[in-house]
Design a protein around this motif. Structure first.
Motif, mmCIF file in Angstrom:
data_model
loop_
_atom_site.group_PDB
_atom_site.id
_atom_site.type_symbol
_atom_site.label_atom_id
_atom_site.label_comp_id
_atom_site.label_asym_id
_atom_site.label_seq_id
_atom_site.Cartn_x
_atom_site.Cartn_y
_atom_site.Cartn_z
ATOM 1 N N ASP A 91 0.862 -1.183 0.000
ATOM 2 C CA ASP A 91 0.000 0.000 0.000
ATOM 3 C C ASP A 91 0.898 1.232 0.000
ATOM 4 N N LEU A 92 0.903 1.965 -1.102
ATOM 5 C CA LEU A 92 1.814 3.101 -1.253
ATOM 6 C C LEU A 92 1.145 4.436 -0.943
ATOM 7 N N SER A 93 0.012 4.412 -0.279
ATOM 8 C CA SER A 93 -0.625 5.660 0.119
ATOM 9 C C SER A 93 0.242 6.375 1.153
ATOM 10 N N GLU A 94 0.088 7.680 1.222
ATOM 11 C CA GLU A 94 0.969 8.475 2.076
ATOM 12 C C GLU A 94 0.920 8.041 3.538
ATOM 13 N N ALA A 140 11.558 -2.101 0.367
ATOM 14 C CA ALA A 140 12.448 -2.440 -0.736
ATOM 15 C C ALA A 140 13.256 -1.225 -1.186
ATOM 16 N N ALA A 141 12.611 -0.046 -1.189
ATOM 17 C CA ALA A 141 13.322 1.183 -1.566
ATOM 18 C C ALA A 141 14.451 1.475 -0.587
ATOM 19 N N VAL A 142 14.180 1.304 0.710
ATOM 20 C CA VAL A 142 15.221 1.510 1.725
ATOM 21 C C VAL A 142 16.337 0.479 1.549
ATOM 22 N N SER A 143 15.986 -0.756 1.216
ATOM 23 C CA SER A 143 16.998 -1.784 0.979
ATOM 24 C C SER A 143 17.914 -1.398 -0.176
ATOM 25 N N ALA A 144 17.346 -0.774 -1.207
ATOM 26 C CA ALA A 144 18.159 -0.311 -2.332
ATOM 27 C C ALA A 144 19.159 0.744 -1.866
ATOM 28 N N THR A 192 0.100 5.190 4.888
ATOM 29 C CA THR A 192 0.690 3.875 5.109
ATOM 30 C C THR A 192 2.210 3.940 5.038
ATOM 31 N N VAL A 193 2.740 4.681 4.083
ATOM 32 C CA VAL A 193 4.199 4.805 3.965
ATOM 33 C C VAL A 193 4.768 5.546 5.171
ATOM 34 N N LEU A 194 4.059 6.569 5.657
ATOM 35 C CA LEU A 194 4.494 7.247 6.880
ATOM 36 C C LEU A 194 4.522 6.272 8.055
ATOM 37 N N GLY A 195 3.505 5.426 8.152
ATOM 38 C CA GLY A 195 3.490 4.420 9.206
ATOM 39 C C GLY A 195 4.648 3.454 9.074
ATOM 40 N N THR A 196 4.989 3.101 7.835
ATOM 41 C CA THR A 196 6.141 2.232 7.599
ATOM 42 C C THR A 196 7.417 2.876 8.126
ATOM 43 N N ALA A 250 13.999 2.912 -7.282
ATOM 44 C CA ALA A 250 13.147 1.816 -6.803
ATOM 45 C C ALA A 250 11.709 2.286 -6.612
ATOM 46 N N ALA A 251 11.538 3.463 -6.017
ATOM 47 C CA ALA A 251 10.190 3.987 -5.794
ATOM 48 C C ALA A 251 9.507 4.328 -7.115
ATOM 49 N N SER A 252 10.277 4.764 -8.108
ATOM 50 C CA SER A 252 9.714 5.057 -9.422
ATOM 51 C C SER A 252 9.127 3.802 -10.053
ATOM 52 N N ALA A 253 9.738 2.650 -9.751
ATOM 53 C CA ALA A 253 9.221 1.366 -10.234
ATOM 54 C C ALA A 253 8.126 0.824 -9.323
ATOM 55 N N ARG A 254 7.743 1.633 -8.321
ATOM 56 C CA ARG A 254 6.694 1.320 -7.354
ATOM 57 C C ARG A 254 7.060 0.156 -6.437
ATOM 58 N N ALA A 255 8.364 0.014 -6.158
ATOM 59 C CA ALA A 255 8.780 -0.886 -5.089
ATOM 60 C C ALA A 255 8.258 -0.320 -3.769
ATOM 61 N N HIS A 256 7.884 -1.192 -2.836
ATOM 62 C CA HIS A 256 7.380 -0.695 -1.555
ATOM 63 C C HIS A 256 8.508 -0.050 -0.750
ATOM 64 N N ALA A 257 8.152 0.634 0.310
ATOM 65 C CA ALA A 257 9.120 1.453 1.046
ATOM 66 C C ALA A 257 10.262 0.619 1.629
#
Length: 419
Positions: A171-174, A257-261, A176-180, A248-255
């Motif tokens: 879920d890439l909504s703002e 995965a983006a941090v892992s990159a 949810t990502v803030l909660g992540t 990674a985020a441009s490819a819509r990887a979840h947060a």
């Protein structure tokens, strides 16, 4: 307003519905609201209505900008330029959302600065906590790694384990990502093996991180340096690791995965691991009693002197300036501070290089009985806040826009099949 009315209607004062706006921009309605939350569009509700409407001229301006980026990025081979509202570096200063980052770090905790990066709002007393189940999963995964595993690898494994535990990760909504972000950062810290048996697992993040970096008892001055360092390092525009996160985020990887990159790129000796090289340099200077032979050995080997110079600052790195000032109040830091000044003065005989944040981190880690890898750990935990901010920003942009074209220089086809 009729729904079949063309979005290109240029009547003065024309307002567009969410659906019309999404069609004109070529995005989903959810992305339209993401544009609003990031300040790229403004919306208002008509009297007596519940739906949002948008100014047609403003929408068309954004659509033209998106078309220019679409024409200029994929396949153009030109320089990659990314619009961002997060960090500005200008005239030897840097700013988080327009506010001097060094002043923010001096007055607010790391968690408060992270919230400012994410939302543009300060939340006094903000602390990040993670569910016990998430922490336990991450710890088990990290504890299974070999003892010699690097901090970046431990943090990357912790991020992957936390992702596997989170059913909402896609879920890439703002919100949810803030909660992540608020869960992931404390999970990364909690998953690191403690050095002190009486380490803290609650309170400010810097207090929790301390016992995972050194066996020494914390003092107030040292904790302040650590918290300030985390805040100062939270973001620094499009560093290599941050660019990886945005791709990674441009490819819509979840947060996660983006941090892992970002963590993968951070491990390079020219980025997050640079403070470890400066740490070892300072220990050599302290052992020799002077920087002269140590600097000579570095230059003889054809290596850059670690901890000096930064391509974005003509003078001293502002992050280093703040940390050096705080380190003067830290017990036992004087020898390492003197060694750092000796390195700067010795190198200045041949090249006018100024201290960067890696040297300041090295003074801190060497003074507090931390290993050479401690600076990398501090850097990675701190920068996760910036990565989340950039991922959030990128989710509001056109997907897959970060694709520069390759310039092929190999043999021209057709070539014969190899035998």
């Amino acid at each position: 307003m009729r729904d079949h009315e063309p979005a290109s209607d240029r009547r003065p004062g024309r307002r567009l519905s969410t659906r019309e706006t999404a069609e004109l921009l070529g995005v989903k309605p959810e992305t339209v609201y993401a544009y609003v939350s990031r300040g790229l569009l403004s919306s208002k509700r008509e009297p007596g209505g519940r739906a949002s409407t948008f100014d047609a001229k403003e929408v068309e301006t954004l659509a033209r900008r998106n078309r220019r980026e679409a024409a200029g990025s994929p396949g153009s081979g030109g320089d990659l330029s990314v619009r961002t509202r997060i960090t500005l570096i200008e005239e030897d200063r840097y700013y988080f959302r327009g506010v001097d980052a060094t002043e923010l770090a001096a007055r607010h905790s790391y968690e408060e600065v992270a919230e400012w990066l994410w939302t543009g709002r300060l939340t006094p007393g903000m602390t990040f906590t993670a569910p016990a189940t998430t922490v336990e999963v991450a710890r088990r995964a990290v504890n299974a790694l070999p003892e010699h595993t690097s901090p970046a690898d431990r943090l990357r494994v912790a991020a992957i384990a936390a992702a596997a535990e989170d059913p909402l990760r896609f879920d890439l909504s703002e919100e949810t990502v803030l909660g992540t972000g608020r869960i992931l950062i404390p999970t990364l810290v909690a998953a690191l093996p403690p050095v002190r048996h009486d380490h803290e697992d609650d309170g400010p993040l810097a207090h929790r991180l301390w016992g995972r970096l050194t066996g020494r008892r914390a003092d107030e001055a040292s904790l302040r340096v650590l918290d300030t360092a985390l805040a100062l390092l939270a973001d620094h525009d499009l560093a290599a690791s941050t660019l990886a996160v945005r791709v990674a985020a441009s490819a819509r990887a979840h947060a996660y995965a983006a941090v892992s990159a970002g963590l993968g790129v951070l491990e390079g000796p020219l980025h997050g691991a640079a403070s470890g090289l400066a740490h070892r340099l300072l220990l050599d200077v302290l052992d020799q009693g002077t920087a002269v032979p140590v600097i000579a050995d570095e230059l003889r080997a054809g290596r850059r002197v670690p901890g000096l110079g930064h391509r974005l600052y003509s003078g001293e790195d502002p992050r280093a300036h703040v940390l050096f000032g705080l380190l003067e109040q830290v017990p036992h830091a004087e020898p390492a501070l003197l060694a750092a000044r000796d390195v700067i003065a010795t190198t200045a005989r041949h090249a006018p290089l100024h201290a960067n944040v890696d040297l300041a981190l090295a003074v801190f880690t060497a003074s507090c009985g931390m290993p050479a890898t401690a600076g990398e750990t501090i850097f990675a935990v701190a920068r996760t806040a910036g990565w989340i901010a950039h991922a959030l920003e990128e989710y509001g942009e056109r997907p897959l826009r970060m694709r520069p074209s390759g310039h092929y220089v190999g043999p021209r086809p057709p070539q014969p099949l190899p035998e």
